[in-house]
Design a protein around this motif. Sequence first.
Motif, mmCIF file in Angstrom:
data_model
loop_
_atom_site.group_PDB
_atom_site.id
_atom_site.type_symbol
_atom_site.label_atom_id
_atom_site.label_comp_id
_atom_site.label_asym_id
_atom_site.label_seq_id
_atom_site.Cartn_x
_atom_site.Cartn_y
_atom_site.Cartn_z
ATOM 1 N N ILE A 16 0.854 -1.190 0.000
ATOM 2 C CA ILE A 16 0.000 0.000 0.000
ATOM 3 C C ILE A 16 0.890 1.239 0.000
ATOM 4 O O ILE A 16 1.793 1.366 0.831
ATOM 5 C CB ILE A 16 -0.927 0.042 1.232
ATOM 6 N N VAL A 17 0.623 2.136 -0.931
ATOM 7 C CA VAL A 17 1.287 3.441 -0.943
ATOM 8 C C VAL A 17 0.276 4.476 -0.476
ATOM 9 O O VAL A 17 -0.855 4.516 -0.965
ATOM 10 C CB VAL A 17 1.791 3.799 -2.363
ATOM 11 N N THR A 18 0.672 5.306 0.483
ATOM 12 C CA THR A 18 -0.259 6.277 1.053
ATOM 13 C C THR A 18 0.353 7.669 1.051
ATOM 14 O O THR A 18 1.576 7.830 1.109
ATOM 15 C CB THR A 18 -0.674 5.876 2.478
ATOM 16 N N ARG A 19 -0.529 8.667 1.005
ATOM 17 C CA ARG A 19 -0.088 10.051 1.110
ATOM 18 C C ARG A 19 -1.193 10.893 1.731
ATOM 19 O O ARG A 19 -2.262 11.080 1.144
ATOM 20 C CB ARG A 19 0.298 10.626 -0.253
ATOM 21 N N ASN A 20 -0.944 11.362 2.941
ATOM 22 C CA ASN A 20 -1.853 12.263 3.667
ATOM 23 C C ASN A 20 -3.245 11.674 3.873
ATOM 24 O O ASN A 20 -4.238 12.399 3.940
ATOM 25 C CB ASN A 20 -1.973 13.604 2.928
ATOM 26 N N LYS A 38 -3.679 -15.641 7.158
ATOM 27 C CA LYS A 38 -2.635 -14.974 7.938
ATOM 28 C C LYS A 38 -1.261 -15.132 7.279
ATOM 29 O O LYS A 38 -0.248 -14.732 7.844
ATOM 30 C CB LYS A 38 -2.590 -15.547 9.360
ATOM 31 N N TYR A 39 -1.272 -15.707 6.068
ATOM 32 C CA TYR A 39 -0.014 -15.928 5.349
ATOM 33 C C TYR A 39 0.337 -14.707 4.508
ATOM 34 O O TYR A 39 0.401 -14.764 3.279
ATOM 35 C CB TYR A 39 -0.127 -17.166 4.462
ATOM 36 N N PHE A 40 0.553 -13.594 5.172
ATOM 37 C CA PHE A 40 0.909 -12.386 4.433
ATOM 38 C C PHE A 40 1.758 -11.471 5.305
ATOM 39 O O PHE A 40 1.729 -11.547 6.534
ATOM 40 C CB PHE A 40 -0.351 -11.641 3.956
ATOM 41 N N ASP A 41 2.526 -10.637 4.634
ATOM 42 C CA ASP A 41 3.222 -9.559 5.313
ATOM 43 C C ASP A 41 2.784 -8.250 4.673
ATOM 44 O O ASP A 41 2.223 -8.236 3.572
ATOM 45 C CB ASP A 41 4.740 -9.728 5.255
ATOM 46 N N LEU A 42 3.023 -7.165 5.363
ATOM 47 C CA LEU A 42 2.508 -5.862 4.949
ATOM 48 C C LEU A 42 3.651 -4.890 4.699
ATOM 49 O O LEU A 42 4.598 -4.812 5.487
ATOM 50 C CB LEU A 42 1.588 -5.314 6.043
ATOM 51 N N ILE A 43 3.559 -4.164 3.582
ATOM 52 C CA ILE A 43 4.541 -3.126 3.260
ATOM 53 C C ILE A 43 3.798 -1.828 2.991
ATOM 54 O O ILE A 43 2.969 -1.766 2.081
ATOM 55 C CB ILE A 43 5.390 -3.513 2.026
ATOM 56 N N VAL A 44 4.074 -0.811 3.790
ATOM 57 C CA VAL A 44 3.434 0.499 3.637
ATOM 58 C C VAL A 44 4.499 1.525 3.275
ATOM 59 O O VAL A 44 5.488 1.685 3.995
ATOM 60 C CB VAL A 44 2.708 0.931 4.930
ATOM 61 N N ILE A 45 4.290 2.197 2.158
ATOM 62 C CA ILE A 45 5.174 3.284 1.741
ATOM 63 C C ILE A 45 4.423 4.589 1.981
ATOM 64 O O ILE A 45 3.383 4.846 1.360
ATOM 65 C CB ILE A 45 5.568 3.167 0.253
ATOM 66 N N ASP A 46 4.940 5.395 2.894
ATOM 67 C CA ASP A 46 4.257 6.619 3.310
ATOM 68 C C ASP A 46 4.940 7.837 2.683
ATOM 69 O O ASP A 46 6.063 8.193 3.034
ATOM 70 C CB ASP A 46 4.281 6.720 4.841
ATOM 71 N N GLN A 47 4.227 8.473 1.760
ATOM 72 C CA GLN A 47 4.740 9.668 1.081
ATOM 73 C C GLN A 47 4.109 10.943 1.645
ATOM 74 O O GLN A 47 4.176 12.000 1.011
ATOM 75 C CB GLN A 47 4.454 9.567 -0.416
ATOM 76 N N GLN A 74 9.911 10.516 -1.769
ATOM 77 C CA GLN A 74 9.530 10.473 -3.176
ATOM 78 C C GLN A 74 8.049 10.805 -3.324
ATOM 79 O O GLN A 74 7.271 10.654 -2.389
ATOM 80 C CB GLN A 74 9.795 9.085 -3.757
ATOM 81 N N ARG A 75 7.668 11.258 -4.497
ATOM 82 C CA ARG A 75 6.268 11.506 -4.815
ATOM 83 C C ARG A 75 5.884 10.679 -6.039
ATOM 84 O O ARG A 75 6.679 10.504 -6.958
ATOM 85 C CB ARG A 75 6.025 12.991 -5.091
ATOM 86 N N GLY A 76 4.670 10.180 -6.036
ATOM 87 C CA GLY A 76 4.197 9.363 -7.140
ATOM 88 C C GLY A 76 3.964 7.933 -6.698
ATOM 89 O O GLY A 76 4.839 7.303 -6.082
ATOM 90 N N LYS A 77 2.767 7.421 -6.996
ATOM 91 C CA LYS A 77 2.410 6.072 -6.562
ATOM 92 C C LYS A 77 3.351 5.019 -7.131
ATOM 93 O O LYS A 77 3.763 4.096 -6.423
ATOM 94 C CB LYS A 77 0.966 5.768 -6.966
ATOM 95 N N SER A 78 3.693 5.131 -8.407
ATOM 96 C CA SER A 78 4.547 4.118 -9.024
ATOM 97 C C SER A 78 5.921 4.042 -8.372
ATOM 98 O O SER A 78 6.472 2.962 -8.176
ATOM 99 C CB SER A 78 4.695 4.402 -10.526
ATOM 100 N N SER A 189 2.226 11.428 -10.657
ATOM 101 C CA SER A 189 3.250 11.504 -11.699
ATOM 102 C C SER A 189 2.790 12.428 -12.817
ATOM 103 O O SER A 189 1.659 12.926 -12.808
ATOM 104 C CB SER A 189 3.517 10.107 -12.276
ATOM 105 N N ILE A 190 3.628 12.622 -13.810
ATOM 106 C CA ILE A 190 3.254 13.465 -14.943
ATOM 107 C C ILE A 190 2.154 12.820 -15.784
ATOM 108 O O ILE A 190 1.436 13.501 -16.510
ATOM 109 C CB ILE A 190 4.479 13.787 -15.839
ATOM 110 N N GLY A 191 2.011 11.499 -15.658
ATOM 111 C CA GLY A 191 0.977 10.792 -16.414
ATOM 112 C C GLY A 191 -0.356 10.695 -15.718
ATOM 113 O O GLY A 191 -1.345 10.277 -16.320
ATOM 114 N N SER A 192 -0.391 11.021 -14.421
ATOM 115 C CA SER A 192 -1.618 11.106 -13.616
ATOM 116 C C SER A 192 -2.279 9.767 -13.306
ATOM 117 O O SER A 192 -2.908 9.617 -12.259
ATOM 118 C CB SER A 192 -2.665 12.012 -14.283
ATOM 119 N N ASN A 193 -2.184 8.795 -14.190
ATOM 120 C CA ASN A 193 -2.863 7.516 -13.984
ATOM 121 C C ASN A 193 -2.286 6.481 -14.952
ATOM 122 O O ASN A 193 -1.341 6.772 -15.690
ATOM 123 C CB ASN A 193 -4.372 7.659 -14.192
ATOM 124 N N GLY A 194 -2.868 5.287 -14.978
ATOM 125 C CA GLY A 194 -2.542 4.310 -16.007
ATOM 126 C C GLY A 194 -1.419 3.343 -15.707
ATOM 127 O O GLY A 194 -1.075 2.518 -16.559
#
Length: 322
Positions: A16-20, A38-47, A74-78, A189-194
């Motif tokens: 999950i990538v999050t911002r504000n 329960k067979y999972f781990d979690l990675i959170v990128i907080d921008q 960094q900024r941008g979901k990708s 990003s400059i592409g906004s989506n996709g």
Amino acid sequence: MQRKPIKRQTRISVIIVTRNRHRQLIDCLQTLHSSTSKYFDLIVIDQSDKTEETEDLQSQLAQFPSAVYVKSGQRGKSKGLNIAIQSSRAPILAFTDDDCLVDKHWLSSLSEVFYEHPDVVGVFGRTLPFKPAFHMGRVCPAFFDKSGSHNIVDPQKDLGYIGYGNNMAFRKSVFKSLGAFRWWLGPGSIGSNGEDVELAIRCLIHNQALRYESRALVYHNRWITPLEYRIQDLSYVCGEAACYGYYALLGYEFAKYLYIYTFRLEIKHIILLVRHLRVRVLREVASLFFWFCVKLFARLRGTLVAIYGVTVDTKNTFFVEA
């Protein structure tokens, strides 16, 4: 190419990538904590550039012993997704957004799909609006409501089954062989989506099979006004033009068709609206024409992004730093 067999309940890295949006993210994490698998781990990128709710978020993350939290400048979901992919250890990577609530069977359903279809490298799931009866007069963007299942093998014929990045999963091997997310696509990003559909198309043109499965269910809990949705739609138009334009410039015929087809649809739409106006009020016609012109500008911007995309080296783009 032989792949390692996936166990019915294999480990998954949820990214999950999050911002504000810490409050929404906390709600999302609570649904993840209730998962039957329960067979999972979690990675959170907080921008985020706000810190008001960081303590509440850290408390919520404490429920996940293997959680990885990265505060990124960094900024941008990708870019955030690429940071997370580098940190992941599981063979399957599942992606959702901070404003989504996952079904308790979401992860187990994804595991089952990869187990049942060893040739499939990516899965898109069903995304429904969360409690629409409580949000009358508002619109939920980025929901994808198709029942059943479908093999996705053709980027043109099967395009309607490619869902959204808020509910998808891929084998990690895909990113090792085909590269990471295009950093110039996606929110922020400059592409906004996709970024999601581009990855899907990249898999398909390299003969990698995808699948749509409605049993992998996520709820989107974002509600905006009709005007806000029109503005949001501009980012979709831009990202769409950037993605299709990128592959059209690379010479793929299906992308040329999709780029022109979506443009023709917009023209037909505006013509039909004008024709069927019972009372041709000048203000209504002017409003329709205004939004049509704004969409054209968004499409032009996406086309310029596509041109930029083909000029940069985007192969194996694991280059971002937190």
